[in-house]
Design an enzyme around this catalytic site. Structure first.
Site, short mmCIF file in Angstrom:
data_model
loop_
_atom_site.label_atom_id
_atom_site.label_comp_id
_atom_site.label_asym_id
_atom_site.label_seq_id
_atom_site.Cartn_x
_atom_site.Cartn_y
_atom_site.Cartn_z
N LYS A 1 -16.58 13.30 -4.92
CA LYS A 1 -17.35 13.91 -6.01
C LYS A 1 -18.46 12.95 -6.47
O LYS A 1 -19.60 13.33 -6.59
CB LYS A 1 -16.42 14.27 -7.17
N GLU B 1 -12.91 3.18 -1.89
CA GLU B 1 -12.08 3.50 -0.71
C GLU B 1 -12.85 4.40 0.25
O GLU B 1 -12.92 4.15 1.46
CB GLU B 1 -10.79 4.22 -1.13
N GLY C 1 -12.29 16.46 -10.16
CA GLY C 1 -11.83 16.09 -8.82
C GLY C 1 -10.49 16.73 -8.45
O GLY C 1 -10.32 17.28 -7.37
N ARG C 2 -9.53 16.68 -9.37
CA ARG C 2 -8.19 17.20 -9.06
C ARG C 2 -8.11 18.71 -9.14
O ARG C 2 -7.06 19.30 -8.91
CB ARG C 2 -7.16 16.54 -9.97
N GLU D 1 -2.71 12.76 -13.95
CA GLU D 1 -4.08 12.34 -14.27
C GLU D 1 -4.65 13.21 -15.40
O GLU D 1 -5.52 12.78 -16.14
CB GLU D 1 -4.97 12.40 -13.02
N HIS E 1 19.70 14.86 0.41
CA HIS E 1 20.40 13.78 1.10
C HIS E 1 19.82 12.43 0.72
O HIS E 1 20.02 11.44 1.43
CB HIS E 1 20.31 14.02 2.61
N LYS F 1 -9.93 -0.43 -11.24
CA LYS F 1 -11.08 -0.48 -10.32
C LYS F 1 -11.95 -1.70 -10.63
O LYS F 1 -12.39 -2.42 -9.72
CB LYS F 1 -11.93 0.78 -10.46
#
Ligand code: F6P
Length: 521
Positions: A198, A204, A257-258, A343, A374, A487
């Site tokens: 965005k 990254e 973004g999410r 977030e 399990h 960051k």
């Protein structure tokens, strides 16, 4: 404390000893459940009783959830800290009715971008948009992180039975192993790289994208641009990577973004399943929007799910939320919901900057069923902490020849929620190690089959649930300032890791860790 919060707390204190199993009747199930088409939500296996249900509905009214909902859909700038509208719903507004931001109807732009995505996807899938050597692309790598990764990867895995396009791969981590291992298995001559960010500044993604562009350049020389596409709100920044302008798909800052899977960030999904099925996915989101806007609160899936969340977090003090999709294709849903929920609602102050007086967003975690059984279900059944569980289950799988396995899957899912609720009759054992206390809450979301449309409904359901909870807590669910400090500190830390600047002045633990990493421990 408003009266209603106090009334809820008092009521809980007075009814704590009630057992969910003892409250269970057909009438209760009718009241504590709701449908949207073939999707069924059951919240009856919680300790909410009739009085608590009414109080929670009253809380929803008192907090003006409907008013905030209408403000969101109307494009009001409810993301006040960033002065932005919140309109991911416009991306799935396929009926195309006008949606205004600052007096401008945003729908023509949304639909035009959707058409461009459709043309591009059709071209790549059919081979009319070809690789530099004129041959079709066989593989697509999406490079993005957070909302620019989790939506694409979760939905693409979820709809694997519908894939008939190029293979899709996802690179997100700054750990070089991610891009290295992905590219090592691919042929640059056959691979399309999508750079998804965005902001187009996320370190990254920018770092991994640079590696991928070098990889393409080394193999293809000057024609590398034919193997690139970009999705971003900062469309001006994409040219620096050599992405041709006609392969840049933009979206507005009012898409968080999410919440962005519904637009250009969904390009890998569209490439995998095709524009028609992507449209069905959007229709599913739109179905849930319509339901959220029109169903009465007591039969409104997002509202009911949010009421359950508020009850567990604020009244029962169960501050985690365990997501268990009994659906292998939804194996990344817990990770996706971690970002969506944590977030959005992992906040400590309200809209006005005042410290919250009660808990907000829960710790969200989970694992696909039956695998989780399990691993950590031990704690769910006998542990000293209660983690309300949320089960998702389809009536039908995509493998008719393996119906026996699907039946076993359904049986396991239903058995778990029943075991959590009932526990084991104390008369059955006098060994405390084998006691199951029961009375542990869960909700179940059942649907016919995980189609594109159903997936759209599921995601939009959770989006609106998070929204309703945020409104009740009076927080802004649409900013994410909590991610910034790390960051900044990472950039400050880098030269100390590289050894070009001294660690002097850092805290003793960090200095020792820097030294340990330098010397290999
Ligand atoms: O660091 C958090 C975050 O900003 C998320 O909100 C976002 O989804 C992710 O990073 C990726 O951001 P972008 O799409 O701008 O690269």
């Amino acid at each position: 404390m408003s009266d209603i919060w106090k009334a809820l707390a008092d009521h809980h204190a007075a009814t704590k000893s009630l057992r969910i199993a003892d409250m269970m009747t057909p009438e209760r199930v009718r009241k504590f459940s709701a449908w949207l088409d073939d999707m069924y939500l059951d919240i009856s296996k919680t300790s909410i009783d009739d009085t608590a249900f009414d109080m929670l509905l009253e809380l929803v009214r008192e907090r003006d959830v409907e008013g905030w909902r209408d403000a969101m859909f109307a494009g009001e700038k409810i993301n006040t800290t960033e002065n932005r509208a919140v309109l991911h719903t416009a991306l799935r507004n396929l009926s195309g009715g006008p949606v205004y931001v600052d007096g401008q109807n945003v729908m023509p732009g949304v639909l035009e971008t959707l058409d461009r995505m459709g043309e591009f996807s059709t071209g790549i899938r059919s081979g009319t948009i070809a690789a530099a050597d004129g041959q079709p692309f066989t593989d697509v790598v999406n490079i993005g992180i957070g909302g620019s990764d989790l939506g694409p990867v979760m939905t693409t895995l979820a709809l694997a039975p519908y894939h008939d396009g190029p293979r899709t791969h996802f690179v997100s981590n700054i750990d070089g192993a991610d891009i290295h291992d992905n590219l090592a298995a691919l042929d640059p001559a056959r691979t399309l790289v999508i750079i998804a960010s965005k902001s187009f500044t996320t370190i990254e993604t920018m770092t991994n994208a640079a590696v991928a562009v070098d990889w393409l350049k080394a193999a293809l020389g000057d024609s590398f641009g034919a193997h690139l596409a970009a999705v971003s709100s900062a469309t001006g920044k994409t040219a620096a990577f050599g992405v041709p302008a006609e392969r840049v798909f933009g979206f507005a800052d009012w898409v968080g973004g999410r919440y962005s899977i519904w637009g250009p960030v969904g390009l890998p999904l569209m490439l995998a399943i095709g524009p028609e099925r992507f449209r069905e996915f959007l229709l599913g989101g739109e179905d849930m929007d319509r339901h959220f806007r029109t169903a009465p609160p007591e039969k409104n899936l997002p509202v009911l799910l949010a009421m359950t969340g508020i009850w567990h977090i604020n009244i029962c003090n169960h501050c985690s939320r365990a997501i268990h999709p009994y659906d292998q294709h939804l194996r990344r849903l817990p990770s996706y919901l971690q970002q969506l929920d944590m977030e959005s609602n992992g906040k400590g102050v309200d809209r006005n900057g005042n410290r919250l007086q009660r808990a907000s967003g829960p710790v969200v975690w989970g694992q696909v069923g039956s695998n989780g059984q399990h691993a950590f279900f031990q704690l769910l059944h006998q542990g000293s902490q209660i983690a309300p569980a949320e089960f998702l289950i389809a009536a039908e799988g995509h493998e008719p020849e393996l119906k026996y396995q699907h039946d076993l899957l359904v049986a396991n899912c239903l058995a778990q929620s029943k075991a959590l609720m009932h526990g084991r009759d104390p008369a059955e054992t006098d060994d405390p190690q084998r006691e199951f206390p029961g009375n542990r809450p869960s909700v179940t979301l059942a649907y016919r089959k995980l189609t594109p449309r159903t997936l759209g409904r599921i995601i939009a359901l959770y989006e609106h649930r998070v929204f309703v909870e945020g409104v009740i807590w009076n927080i802004n669910s649409f900013d994410q300032f909590g991610v910034e400090l790390g960051k900044i500190l990472a950039l400050d830390m880098l030269p100390r890791v590289q050894g070009t600047e001294s660690a002097e002045g850092k805290d003793a633990s960090t200095v020792a860790l820097l030294n340990a990493l330098k010397t290999g421990g």
